[in-house]
Structures are given as C-alpha cells and as structure tokens.
Design a protein around this motif. Structure first.
Motif, mmCIF file in Angstrom:
data_model
loop_
_atom_site.group_PDB
_atom_site.id
_atom_site.type_symbol
_atom_site.label_atom_id
_atom_site.label_comp_id
_atom_site.label_asym_id
_atom_site.label_seq_id
_atom_site.Cartn_x
_atom_site.Cartn_y
_atom_site.Cartn_z
ATOM 1 N N PHE A 146 0.837 -1.203 0.000
ATOM 2 C CA PHE A 146 0.000 0.000 0.000
ATOM 3 C C PHE A 146 0.873 1.255 0.000
ATOM 4 C CE2 PHE A 146 0.365 1.782 4.243
ATOM 5 C CZ PHE A 146 0.757 0.705 5.021
ATOM 6 N N GLY A 147 2.094 1.128 0.513
ATOM 7 C CA GLY A 147 3.038 2.245 0.487
ATOM 8 C C GLY A 147 3.399 2.606 -0.940
ATOM 9 N N LEU A 148 3.524 1.587 -1.774
ATOM 10 C CA LEU A 148 3.863 1.789 -3.185
ATOM 11 C C LEU A 148 2.713 2.492 -3.926
ATOM 12 C CD1 LEU A 148 6.384 1.062 -4.807
ATOM 13 C CD2 LEU A 148 5.179 -0.951 -5.609
ATOM 14 N N ILE A 149 1.492 2.055 -3.586
ATOM 15 C CA ILE A 149 0.309 2.717 -4.179
ATOM 16 C C ILE A 149 0.311 4.198 -3.787
ATOM 17 C CG2 ILE A 149 -2.239 2.798 -4.175
ATOM 18 C CD1 ILE A 149 -1.452 0.217 -5.406
ATOM 19 N N THR A 150 0.610 4.463 -2.518
ATOM 20 C CA THR A 150 0.650 5.847 -2.039
ATOM 21 C C THR A 150 1.698 6.645 -2.802
ATOM 22 O OG1 THR A 150 0.234 4.872 0.108
ATOM 23 C CG2 THR A 150 0.638 7.215 0.080
ATOM 24 N N LEU A 151 2.832 5.999 -3.065
ATOM 25 C CA LEU A 151 3.911 6.651 -3.801
ATOM 26 C C LEU A 151 3.462 6.997 -5.225
ATOM 27 C CD1 LEU A 151 6.817 7.373 -3.007
ATOM 28 C CD2 LEU A 151 7.555 5.306 -4.173
ATOM 29 N N ALA A 152 2.712 6.071 -5.838
ATOM 30 C CA ALA A 152 2.192 6.329 -7.186
ATOM 31 C C ALA A 152 1.209 7.497 -7.159
ATOM 32 C CB ALA A 152 1.511 5.078 -7.726
ATOM 33 N N LEU A 153 0.372 7.553 -6.114
ATOM 34 C CA LEU A 153 -0.580 8.662 -5.979
ATOM 35 C C LEU A 153 0.156 9.982 -5.792
ATOM 36 C CD1 LEU A 153 -3.368 7.200 -3.640
ATOM 37 C CD2 LEU A 153 -3.603 7.844 -6.041
ATOM 38 N N PHE A 154 1.189 9.941 -4.964
ATOM 39 C CA PHE A 154 2.005 11.141 -4.726
ATOM 40 C C PHE A 154 2.599 11.633 -6.042
ATOM 41 C CE2 PHE A 154 6.380 12.747 -3.932
ATOM 42 C CZ PHE A 154 6.037 13.970 -3.404
ATOM 43 N N SER A 155 3.103 10.680 -6.813
ATOM 44 C CA SER A 155 3.715 11.017 -8.091
ATOM 45 C C SER A 155 2.694 11.675 -9.025
ATOM 46 C CB SER A 155 4.275 9.742 -8.715
ATOM 47 O OG SER A 155 4.901 10.043 -9.907
ATOM 48 N N TYR A 156 1.482 11.094 -9.085
ATOM 49 C CA TYR A 156 0.438 11.633 -9.953
ATOM 50 C C TYR A 156 0.038 13.047 -9.529
ATOM 51 C CZ TYR A 156 -4.085 12.466 -12.088
ATOM 52 O OH TYR A 156 -5.130 13.054 -12.766
ATOM 53 N N PHE A 157 -0.264 13.219 -8.232
ATOM 54 C CA PHE A 157 -0.739 14.517 -7.763
ATOM 55 C C PHE A 157 0.344 15.597 -7.873
ATOM 56 C CE2 PHE A 157 -3.980 11.933 -5.451
ATOM 57 C CZ PHE A 157 -5.081 12.496 -6.080
ATOM 58 N N SER A 158 1.594 15.220 -7.596
ATOM 59 C CA SER A 158 2.648 16.239 -7.677
ATOM 60 C C SER A 158 2.915 16.627 -9.129
ATOM 61 C CB SER A 158 3.922 15.788 -6.963
ATOM 62 O OG SER A 158 4.346 14.556 -7.446
ATOM 63 N N SER A 159 2.904 15.643 -10.048
ATOM 64 C CA SER A 159 3.095 15.971 -11.466
ATOM 65 C C SER A 159 1.960 16.875 -11.945
ATOM 66 C CB SER A 159 3.100 14.712 -12.334
ATOM 67 O OG SER A 159 4.043 13.803 -11.878
ATOM 68 N N MET A 160 0.728 16.521 -11.565
ATOM 69 C CA MET A 160 -0.413 17.307 -12.024
ATOM 70 C C MET A 160 -0.427 18.714 -11.435
ATOM 71 S SD MET A 160 -1.956 15.920 -14.437
ATOM 72 C CE MET A 160 -3.147 17.228 -14.671
ATOM 73 N N ALA A 161 0.081 18.858 -10.212
ATOM 74 C CA ALA A 161 0.152 20.200 -9.603
ATOM 75 C C ALA A 161 1.016 21.109 -10.469
ATOM 76 C CB ALA A 161 0.720 20.102 -8.187
ATOM 77 N N ILE A 162 2.168 20.585 -10.881
ATOM 78 C CA ILE A 162 3.069 21.364 -11.728
ATOM 79 C C ILE A 162 2.433 21.587 -13.111
ATOM 80 C CG2 ILE A 162 5.323 21.289 -12.934
ATOM 81 C CD1 ILE A 162 5.777 21.859 -10.034
#
Lengths: 89, 224
Positions: free
Chosen positions: B88-104
């Motif tokens: 589930f940590g890996l899923i969270t990391l993928a979510l973090f990656s998506y949201f941070s990329s989209m923020a930029i």
C-alpha cells in the motif's frame, strides 16, 4: 480599437443593464453592445445561465435587469482583471 | 505522554515533517479558497487551472506526509522497501507522483492554455498517469527520479521558450524556484538520505516560495 475579451464584453453588457434602472429590452441591449447577433446571443446566454441578469415581464414586454450577482461581478471585475494580469493567466 | 514509538518518531525529525507539510497544505488551501469567488464569477479557465494546481499541491503534500509517516514508522531508508514489505506504500507513492506531477502541470497549463487551446491538459493527464505507473513498475528510486526530473525539466523548458517574448519577470522566477524546490521535495520523499542535513533549508525555502505566492494572491484578492 482592440478586440474586447470575454470578461470585458460581460462587464460592458452588465454596465448597460446597470445604467437602465427600469430594465432594458432585448433589441436595444443588443444594439448598445456593438456585437454581432451571434456573439451577443452567446454572451447573453452565458450571463443568463450565471444568474447575472433576470427577466421580468412589464407591460407585456420582456425586460432585463441586473441581479445582485451581476452587481458583484462588476464590483469584482477589476480584481479579476488584475489577478489574471498578475499571474499571466 | 504518548506511546514510546510515537515519541521516538517525533524526536527523529517526523515532527518537522508534520509541521512542514501542515504549513504547505494550509497555504495551498488558502490560495485555493481565496480565489474561489473570482473563479465562480468569471469562469476563467486560467484561474481554474491556477486553483487546481494548489489543490493538487495540497493533496500531494498530504500524501507525502503519509509516505513520510510510513518511512519513519518502519524505519525505511528509501522506497525500495515499499515494494518488498508494504504494497500500500507503493500505491501511495504512485498517488504522490500523480498529484505532484499534475500540480506542476496545472500551473503550466494556467499560463499556457490559450496557446495550446486547452489540448495539452489531456497530454498532461496521460503523462502524469504514465509517471505514476512507472513508480509501480520501476522500483528503482533512480529510475523514478530520472523520469520525474527529465519530465519537469522538459515542461519548464517548454514554458520558458513559449513565453520568452514576454521576458523574465518575478513570476517566472517564482515558478522556476517552485519547480526546482518541488523537485527537491520529490527527491527527498523518495531518497530521504540524499539531502540529509539540507532538509531544513529545502523546507524553509519551499515555505518561503509558497508564502510569496500566497502574499501575491491575497494582495490582489484582498478581503474577499
């Protein structure tokens, strides 16, 4: 004269409506905006859907009035415009 | 007094992480909500993307604090252990990656949407999803980092070239710094050991950048 942007046209439309305390009919409003019929209809529908104007029947004729929300747009127009320019949006 | 494990985490720098994330989330949400009326009245797409950018920053930092919590709680050095021990940590990391990329991406879109007629947004979503999946498939932190850094560099190169006729101004500098320090934060999330000793400075500069943007927003928006 530079081409007016969308927000500028909406502001001009609402200013005309605000000046007419007893409401204004559709055709004089169209004439005062200096827009083509097609463009006018587009903006007119937008301000109607956003509840910036209201329609009242007076002496069997439709008249249009600015609403409080429309007034709020006019109050905030300069802020919106400055914000867009500040952040180059 | 809290449980010993929790106290140990707070003393180990987790308290700083919580405080840092809290400030960034608060500032981002203040930017998002203080511009709500401007967008509702104008329906202006540039304002919409600008607001979404800060909403996504807030979500990204919230997810980031969760990742940090997991890493502190299980005393993990880097994200490779996520795959081995905590899926589930890996899923969270993928979510973090998506949201941070989209923020930029939303920030870039807010400035460039007129140029590309809003079509780039679909490309941005696809790229952000690809990056998020790359986190799931390439477990190597270095691969994840390389993809993200290259991506951010290319997006900002496109940004500067497309608006070079306007010249440099304070906004370009602020956005440039925001991208730079956001990338530093991204690296810090994936490889916390890399910036050990520099973290406090990264956090302070990042907070200063967000506060500068908030100040610019509130100065324009006023008390509305």
């Amino acid at each position: 004269m530079a081409k007016r942007g969308r927000l500028e046209i909406i502001r001009d439309l609402l200013l005309i409506l605000r000046e007419n305390h007893f409401g204004i009919k559709f055709t004089p409003l169209l004439r005062k905006t200096n827009l083509s019929s097609a463009r006018f209809s587009e903006y007119f529908e937008e301000i109607k859907s956003k509840d910036f104007i209201e329609e009242k029947i007076m002496e069997d004729q439709k008249r249009y009035f600015i609403t409080d929300k429309g007034q709020r747009f006019l109050e905030k127009y300069q802020t919106i415009s400055d914000f867009i320019s500040e952040f180059e949006l | 007094m809290g449980p010993p494990m929790f106290e140990g985490m707070m003393g180990n720098g987790f308290g700083l992480e919580v405080l840092y994330s809290f400030v960034i989330i608060l500032v981002s949400l203040m930017i998002y909500f203080s511009t709500k009326e401007l967008y509702e009245l104008s329906s202006y797409k540039g304002i919409k993307y600008f607001r979404l950018s800060f909403l996504f920053f807030a979500i990204a930092y919230f997810v980031r604090s969760f990742i940090k919590f997991v890493m502190f709680y299980f005393s993990l050095g880097d994200v490779r252990s996520f795959h081995q021990d905590i899926f589930f940590g890996l899923i969270t990391l993928a979510l973090f990656s998506y949201f941070s990329s989209m923020a930029i991406f939303y920030l870039v879109e807010s400035v460039l949407y007129k140029k590309f007629n809003g079509k780039m947004l679909y490309v941005f979503h696809v790229v952000a999803i690809i990056i998020a999946f790359s986190v799931l498939f390439f477990i190597s932190p270095r691969v994840i980092l390389t993809i993200n850094v290259l991506l951010l560099a290319s997006v900002f190169t496109a940004y500067y070239f497309s608006r070079k006729e306007k010249g440099k101004n304070s906004l370009s500098v602020i956005y440039g710094l925001l991208a730079l320090f956001f990338t530093a934060n991204f690296i810090d999330t994936i490889l916390p050991d890399l910036f050990r000793g520099l973290q406090l400075w990264i956090y302070l500069v990042s907070i200063s950048i967000f506060l500068t943007i908030l100040y610019k927003v509130l100065r324009k928006v006023g008390a509305s």
